[in-house]
Design an enzyme around this catalytic site. Structure first.
Site, mmCIF file in Angstrom:
data_model
loop_
_atom_site.group_PDB
_atom_site.id
_atom_site.type_symbol
_atom_site.label_atom_id
_atom_site.label_comp_id
_atom_site.label_asym_id
_atom_site.label_seq_id
_atom_site.Cartn_x
_atom_site.Cartn_y
_atom_site.Cartn_z
ATOM 1 N N HIS A 3 -6.511 -5.991 -1.021
ATOM 2 C CA HIS A 3 -6.284 -4.648 -0.445
ATOM 3 C C HIS A 3 -7.433 -3.705 -0.750
ATOM 4 O O HIS A 3 -7.222 -2.534 -1.103
ATOM 5 C CB HIS A 3 -4.967 -4.086 -0.999
ATOM 6 C CG HIS A 3 -4.285 -3.141 -0.075
ATOM 7 N ND1 HIS A 3 -4.480 -1.786 -0.109
ATOM 8 C CD2 HIS A 3 -3.401 -3.349 0.929
ATOM 9 C CE1 HIS A 3 -3.741 -1.195 0.818
ATOM 10 N NE2 HIS A 3 -3.075 -2.119 1.463
ATOM 11 N N TYR A 12 0.126 -3.360 -4.669
ATOM 12 C CA TYR A 12 -1.315 -3.581 -4.771
ATOM 13 C C TYR A 12 -1.815 -2.925 -6.053
ATOM 14 O O TYR A 12 -1.546 -1.755 -6.286
ATOM 15 C CB TYR A 12 -2.034 -3.007 -3.552
ATOM 16 C CG TYR A 12 -1.448 -3.505 -2.252
ATOM 17 C CD1 TYR A 12 -0.797 -2.645 -1.378
ATOM 18 C CD2 TYR A 12 -1.494 -4.862 -1.911
ATOM 19 C CE1 TYR A 12 -0.236 -3.110 -0.200
ATOM 20 C CE2 TYR A 12 -0.935 -5.325 -0.733
ATOM 21 C CZ TYR A 12 -0.310 -4.449 0.126
ATOM 22 O OH TYR A 12 0.252 -4.894 1.274
HETATM 23 C C1 GCO Z 1 -0.667 -5.467 4.823
HETATM 24 C C2 GCO Z 1 -1.220 -4.126 4.528
HETATM 25 C C3 GCO Z 1 -0.207 -3.038 4.447
HETATM 26 C C4 GCO Z 1 -0.940 -1.716 4.397
HETATM 27 C C5 GCO Z 1 -0.218 -0.686 5.203
HETATM 28 C C6 GCO Z 1 -0.983 0.633 5.195
HETATM 29 O O1 GCO Z 1 -1.327 -6.441 4.524
HETATM 30 O O2 GCO Z 1 0.410 -5.498 5.453
HETATM 31 O O3 GCO Z 1 -2.027 -4.207 3.397
HETATM 32 O O4 GCO Z 1 0.648 -3.208 3.381
HETATM 33 O O5 GCO Z 1 -1.097 -1.304 3.068
HETATM 34 O O6 GCO Z 1 -0.096 -1.175 6.510
HETATM 35 O O7 GCO Z 1 -0.267 1.638 5.867
HETATM 36 MG MG MG Z 2 -3.214 -6.139 3.749
#
Ligand code: GCO
Ligand code: MG
Length: 403
Positions: free
Chosen positions: A209, A161
């Site tokens: 995100h 991200y």
């Molecule tokens: C996703 C989420 C995860 C989160 C994570 C945080 O879409 O799966 O963005 O990548 O960043 O679950 O602990």
């Molecule tokens: Mg996510």
């Protein structure tokens, strides 16, 4: 009368990621339930809440009374609707549903109204450092029958991200730096590349995100329209959800939101005003299956589909509960499934992980949600201490920002 004999929180990290599972044993020998209480960043706080507060509160009570015990668990702390206590209640809640389904000798989906589909279509992660890597990863999933892929382009494919910019100010503090402008350029290019190379059939998803300022998210959503996304995930932070009206007015991109939500006041306005198209809640973060099925029913009334959060920091117990809800929900949209999936130690610790075949997740037909917990194996992968770095996100000038 059947009664709750013990409530235990197990923290285990078979893939190096701390998972929290609640085990409720009953007065009937051999009858127990398992629930997911995973909030990986504060897992020991959740375990403490389970064992110090919920266990003594629930001892001796009737496990059949799920709605009663969910409400008791939520209001007994007086202050409520936060991620730690909600996760603790979730572990109890899912375990009680597991027990009820076992007593009924039915798979959990039967208690939720029965199947409306055989399997839950999944979206898989296609992370790359450049557009070509994203394309290659997407092709690998397509060859396995996957029809929905999430494209994330950035230097850190593990937590993909945000972009990167190296010119930090002198003396800047350590952290996980990202440059929103670089991120937008990089991911717009990657998504355009993948759409051009893979054609119109494949469904593409992208996860902002919560990493853009609202005005940038509005502009980025408009720029992404030609890519024809299946949905754009977490375009805003929960604190900025009023801006969804602006994104809705500026772009036809389908919107998905919810993995950070913990309070009904976050998702209810977005659903009731039809400002999003998919609700993506992290089920344990709102208190488990009892609230999630209510969210699904309310969302159905407003034409919003489900897309429950499915990362590596949901236990296989939590994933299984999601799949049972997925196949019993008319307004199911898509199910996220982390990479690489239920492999190796995860299967050793959690016998009965959901099966993935040809882009679909399948629920167990065994009584309950179908996933067990091998305590001996779990103990081989104890709690992993440490300080997360990726959530020390910083803007190029060093300002701490949302991760
Ligand atoms: C996703 C989420 C995860 C989160 C994570 C945080 O879409 O799966 O963005 O990548 O960043 O679950 O602990
Ligand atoms: Mg996510």
């Amino acid at each position: 009368m059947l009664s709750i004999r013990s409530v235990q929180a197990i923290v285990t990290a078979p893939q190096g990621i701390n998972l929290v599972v609640v085990k409720i044993e009953t007065s009937e020998p051999g009858l127990y339930g398992l629930g997911c209480a995973t909030f990986t960043q504060r897992c020991l706080s959740v375990a403490t809440a389970v064992e110090q507060y919920l266990a003594p509160l629930l001892a001796g009570r009737d496990p059949d009374r799920i709605e009663e015990l969910w409400n008791l668990g939520m209001v007994h702390s007086y202050w409520r609707n936060g991620p730690v206590l909600n996760s603790a209640v979730s572990g109890v809640d899912m375990a009680l549903w597991d027990i009820k389904a076992k007593c009924a000798n039915m798979p959990l989906y039967q208690l939720l109204g029965g199947k409306v589909r055989e399997g839950a279509a999944v979206y898989r992660w296609a992370n790359g450092r450049d557009p070509r890597e994203c394309e290659d990863r997407a092709r690998e999933w397509i060859e396995q029958g996957v029809r929905h892929v999430r494209i994330q382009c950035g230097p850190n494919v593990g937590m993909p991200y945000g972009g990167l910019r190296l010119d930090r100010p002198e003396g800047a503090l350590d952290g996980d730096y990202y440059d929103p402008a670089d991120y937008m350029r990089r991911n717009l290019a990657a998504l355009q590349h993948v759409r051009d190379k893979l054609g119109p059939e494949i469904e593409l998803i992208h996860d902002i995100h919560e990493r853009l300022r609202p005005a940038d998210a509005v502009r980025f959503a408009r720029e992404l329209e030609p890519v024809r996304l299946f949905f754009l995930e977490d375009a805003l932070a929960p604190e900025d959800i009023e801006w969804f009206a602006n994104i809705r007015a500026a772009s036809a991109v389908p919107l998905a939101m919810g993995e950070l939500f913990v309070h009904p006041g976050e998702w209810m306005p977005l659903v009731s005003r039809r400002l999003i198209d998919f609700i993506r809640i992290h089920i344990s973060a709102i208190g488990g299956l009892t609230p999630a099925r209510k969210v699904a029913h309310i969302a159905e009334a407003f034409g919003v589909r489900t897309a429950w959060h499915g990362p590596f920091d949901v236990s296989p117990v939590g994933h299984a509960v999601s799949v049972h809800l997925d196949i019993a929900s008319t307004n199911f949209g898509i199910q996220e499934l982390f990479s690489p999936g239920f492999e190796g130690p995860l299967r050793e610790v959690f016998p009965g992980c959901p099966e993935v075949r040809n882009g679909y997740l399948y629920a167990s037909d065994r009584p309950g949600h179908g996933v067990d917990l091998d305590l001996t194996a779990a103990a081989k992968y104890p709690h992993q201490p440490g300080i997360d770095r990726w959530t020390q996100a910083r803007l190029p000038d060093g300002t701490i920002t949302r991760p």
